[in-house]
Motif scaffolding. Structure first.
Motif, PDB file in Angstrom:
ATOM      1  N   GLY A   9      -9.885  11.323  -6.955  1.00  0.00           N
ATOM      2  CA  GLY A   9     -10.102  11.916  -5.630  1.00  0.00           C
ATOM      3  C   GLY A   9     -11.123  11.184  -4.773  1.00  0.00           C
ATOM      4  N   ARG A  30      -4.913  15.182  -6.552  1.00  0.00           N
ATOM      5  CA  ARG A  30      -6.043  14.489  -5.929  1.00  0.00           C
ATOM      6  C   ARG A  30      -5.601  13.279  -5.115  1.00  0.00           C
ATOM      7  N   SER A  31      -4.529  12.636  -5.586  1.00  0.00           N
ATOM      8  CA  SER A  31      -4.144  11.373  -4.945  1.00  0.00           C
ATOM      9  C   SER A  31      -3.242  11.555  -3.722  1.00  0.00           C
ATOM     10  N   PRO A  91      -7.841   7.008  -6.418  1.00  0.00           N
ATOM     11  CA  PRO A  91      -6.977   8.157  -6.105  1.00  0.00           C
ATOM     12  C   PRO A  91      -6.927   9.195  -7.228  1.00  0.00           C
ATOM     13  N   PHE A 135       0.911   6.273  -7.282  1.00  0.00           N
ATOM     14  CA  PHE A 135      -0.292   6.969  -7.756  1.00  0.00           C
ATOM     15  C   PHE A 135      -0.007   8.458  -7.938  1.00  0.00           C
ATOM     16  N   LEU A 147       2.262   1.726  -3.533  1.00  0.00           N
ATOM     17  CA  LEU A 147       1.139   2.040  -4.418  1.00  0.00           C
ATOM     18  C   LEU A 147       0.721   3.507  -4.275  1.00  0.00           C
ATOM     19  N   LYS A 189      -5.583  -2.948   6.290  1.00  0.00           N
ATOM     20  CA  LYS A 189      -4.803  -2.076   7.192  1.00  0.00           C
ATOM     21  C   LYS A 189      -5.677  -1.551   8.336  1.00  0.00           C
ATOM     22  N   MET A 196      -6.222  -3.607   0.299  1.00  0.00           N
ATOM     23  CA  MET A 196      -5.063  -3.391   1.189  1.00  0.00           C
ATOM     24  C   MET A 196      -5.401  -2.383   2.281  1.00  0.00           C
ATOM     25  N   TYR A 197      -6.161  -1.343   1.901  1.00  0.00           N
ATOM     26  CA  TYR A 197      -6.511  -0.325   2.893  1.00  0.00           C
ATOM     27  C   TYR A 197      -7.465  -0.895   3.945  1.00  0.00           C
ATOM     28  N   LEU A 231      -3.114   8.217   4.028  1.00  0.00           N
ATOM     29  CA  LEU A 231      -3.656   6.892   4.397  1.00  0.00           C
ATOM     30  C   LEU A 231      -2.515   5.918   4.687  1.00  0.00           C
ATOM     31  N   ALA A 232      -1.431   6.019   3.885  1.00  0.00           N
ATOM     32  CA  ALA A 232      -0.297   5.107   4.080  1.00  0.00           C
ATOM     33  C   ALA A 232       0.365   5.359   5.435  1.00  0.00           C
ATOM     34  N   LYS A 233       0.397   6.642   5.832  1.00  0.00           N
ATOM     35  CA  LYS A 233       1.053   6.980   7.110  1.00  0.00           C
ATOM     36  C   LYS A 233       0.195   6.610   8.313  1.00  0.00           C
ATOM     37  N   ALA A 234      -1.139   6.626   8.129  1.00  0.00           N
ATOM     38  CA  ALA A 234      -2.062   6.436   9.272  1.00  0.00           C
ATOM     39  C   ALA A 234      -1.901   5.061   9.905  1.00  0.00           C
ATOM     40  N   PHE A 277       0.831  -1.205   0.000  1.00  0.00           N
ATOM     41  CA  PHE A 277       0.000   0.000   0.000  1.00  0.00           C
ATOM     42  C   PHE A 277       0.865   1.254   0.000  1.00  0.00           C
ATOM     43  N   ASP A 278       2.004   1.205   0.701  1.00  0.00           N
ATOM     44  CA  ASP A 278       2.903   2.373   0.742  1.00  0.00           C
ATOM     45  C   ASP A 278       3.419   2.702  -0.655  1.00  0.00           C
ATOM     46  N   PHE A 284      -4.005  12.293  -0.842  1.00  0.00           N
ATOM     47  CA  PHE A 284      -4.615  11.717   0.364  1.00  0.00           C
ATOM     48  C   PHE A 284      -4.126  10.292   0.604  1.00  0.00           C
ATOM     49  N   MET A 285      -3.674   9.623  -0.480  1.00  0.00           N
ATOM     50  CA  MET A 285      -3.187   8.248  -0.335  1.00  0.00           C
ATOM     51  C   MET A 285      -1.948   8.207   0.554  1.00  0.00           C
TER      52      MET A 285
END
Lengths: 253, 198
Positions: free
Chosen positions: B116, A243-244, B113, A95, A91, B158, B154-155, A250-253, A88-89, A246-247
């Motif tokens: 958005g 826009r992306s 993504p 993106f 990806l 997580k 994956m999310y 999410l990866a850091k959260a 996920f990181d 925010f991913m």
């Protein structure tokens, strides 16, 4: 009817109808082009799994000259970047890189340097697992890419007074396109403080090839400064907020 | 287009359906015109009923005419296994196979993504609440095996991992009746990775 044959990276792929997809390729020979892939969504179709984002492929399409939408004839995978798809990181960072190129690159505008840069960035991202390094790679790619597109920041002299940059506190002004000296920074309402380490990293990033960029290391403060500088440059020159992004949160959260 | 007003209007409305072009819309409209009146009335009634009486299940978000839906309300179903899908029609695809006896959770989309679409637009928080309160033992992630579907899976994994629930992913690989010759490298790699003892 001209035939377009080139190595390419897939920047976008979306469903047109029940069976077909429209795919945006960033090709090494023709720049960014769009093609319709007939029957791409059929479960046993010949394109299944080949028209996913980030795929590095060898594509053949045909169409009339000056036609916006070509017709895809074949697409063979060179590298599908499986490690990116499985993390996920990675990806999330890939993106953002692909969105930047898809936004900035004009159609049919050949740019081999930018193509190679994106390819090297995807290879580097797929080989990396550490989140800090992934973000450093992404920011270096963004900086190098916008520089390659003609928006290279001035890091060697003050963009306000054109004087030299003394050591100590420096500022960054995206509107003026580079670093400002300590005295100009005080009276500049737009610039923000950056550490000398950030400016040094940006200099090194611009002189280091993308495939060697994973050797560059950025600590927490330098990385957050670098993120701010690059984002401001993109907002300023591309006038687009990614826009992306925010991913990455999410990866850091 | 020239012609009788009501027929043209009907053709125009059919053309709004996905995958229906003008020719097909004309064929459908003429079929309605030729068919007996009661069939046309049944079609009209079904269209109105679908819009007026169908709603989303408050538990799983699948399309239903009763709340909770027939699957969530069925006491023979295993409520401890939840299959997570992207859209309500995916529930029907899995039900058609007749192999699954658990319940569902529809996310109402996937992470996109580049457009958005983030987790706030999806029903992920509702899934987390279900896992916390309903004693769920297994979550089967059945999002599509494309990039957006994988990113979403994956999310969700997580997010659910700290809750201690077993999270599984549907198998990916070659389709039944498919051909190795036409399979891409990713599919072959997944098929080999997910091989099973005979």
């Amino acid at each position: 009817m001209p035939i377009y044959e080139s190595h390419a990276i897939i920047l976008k792929s979306f469903k047109l109808n029940e069976a077909d997809r429209i795919v945006t390729f960033f090709t090494s020979r023709y720049g960014k082009i769009k093609a319709i892939a007939k029957g791409a969504i059929k479960p046993k179709g010949r394109y299944l799994g080949r028209l996913e984002l980030f795929v590095h492929c060898n594509m053949i399409a045909f169409g009339k000259e000056r036609m916006n939408l070509l017709r895809l004839n074949s697409c063979d995978i060179v590298n599908s970047f499986l490690p990116i798809r499985e993390s996920f990181d990675a990806l999330s960072h890939a993106f953002v890189a692909v969105e930047l190129v898809n936004t900035v690159q004009k159609e049919c505008d050949e740019n081999r340097e930018a193509y190679q840069l994106l390819l090297d960035a995807l290879i580097a991202i797929s080989a990396e697992t550490d989140r800090n390094k992934l973000e450093t790679l992404l920011r270096i790619f963004e900086l190098k890419y916008i520089s390659c597109m003609g928006y290279k920041p001035n890091l060697h002299s003050c963009v306000s007074c054109t004087g030299g940059l003394e050591t100590g506190r420096l500022g960054f002004n995206a509107e003026r396109g580079g670093v400002v000296c300590n005295s100009c920074n005080k009276s500049d309402p737009v610039s923000f403080l950056v550490s000398p380490g950030t400016v040094r990293l940006m200099e090194r990033a611009l002189s280091t090839p993308m495939d060697k960029a994973s050797k560059l290391v950025a600590g927490g403060k330098v990385l957050s400064d670098l993120r701010k500088c690059v984002n401001k440059l993109i907002e300023m020159h591309v006038q687009y907020s990614m826009r992306s992004e925010f991913m990455l949160d999410l990866a850091k959260a | 287009m020239k012609g009788p007003k009501f027929l043209i209007e009907l053709i125009g409305l059919f053309q709004k359906f996905p995958g229906v072009g003008q020719k097909t819309a004309e064929r459908l409209a003429f079929h309605v015109l030729k068919s007996p009146s009661n069939e046309a009335i049944l079609l009209a009634k079904a269209l109105v009923a679908v819009k007026e009486k169908m709603a989303l299940c408050s538990i799983c978000n699948s399309i239903t005419e009763s709340n909770p839906c027939l699957i969530c309300g069925d006491s023979n179903r295993d409520k401890q296994i939840v299959c997570v899908v992207e859209e309500p029609h995916d529930v029907h695809c899995i039900e058609r196979a007749g192999e699954y006896n658990g319940v569902y959770h529809v996310l109402m989309g996937v992470l996109e993504p580049l457009d958005g679409v983030g987790p706030n637009e999806l029903k992920i928080d509702q899934l987390v609440d279900r896992v916390k309160s309903d004693g769920i033992k297994e979550i089967i992630l059945a999002t599509n095996p494309n990039l957006e579907g994988e990113a979403t899976a994956m999310y969700v994994f997580k997010v659910l991992q700290p809750l201690g629930v077993l999270v599984t992913r549907i198998a990916r690989g070659l389709p039944m009746g498919g051909d190795l010759e036409y399979a891409d490298e990713m599919t072959v790699s997944k098929a080999l990775g997910g091989r099973m003892k005979m």
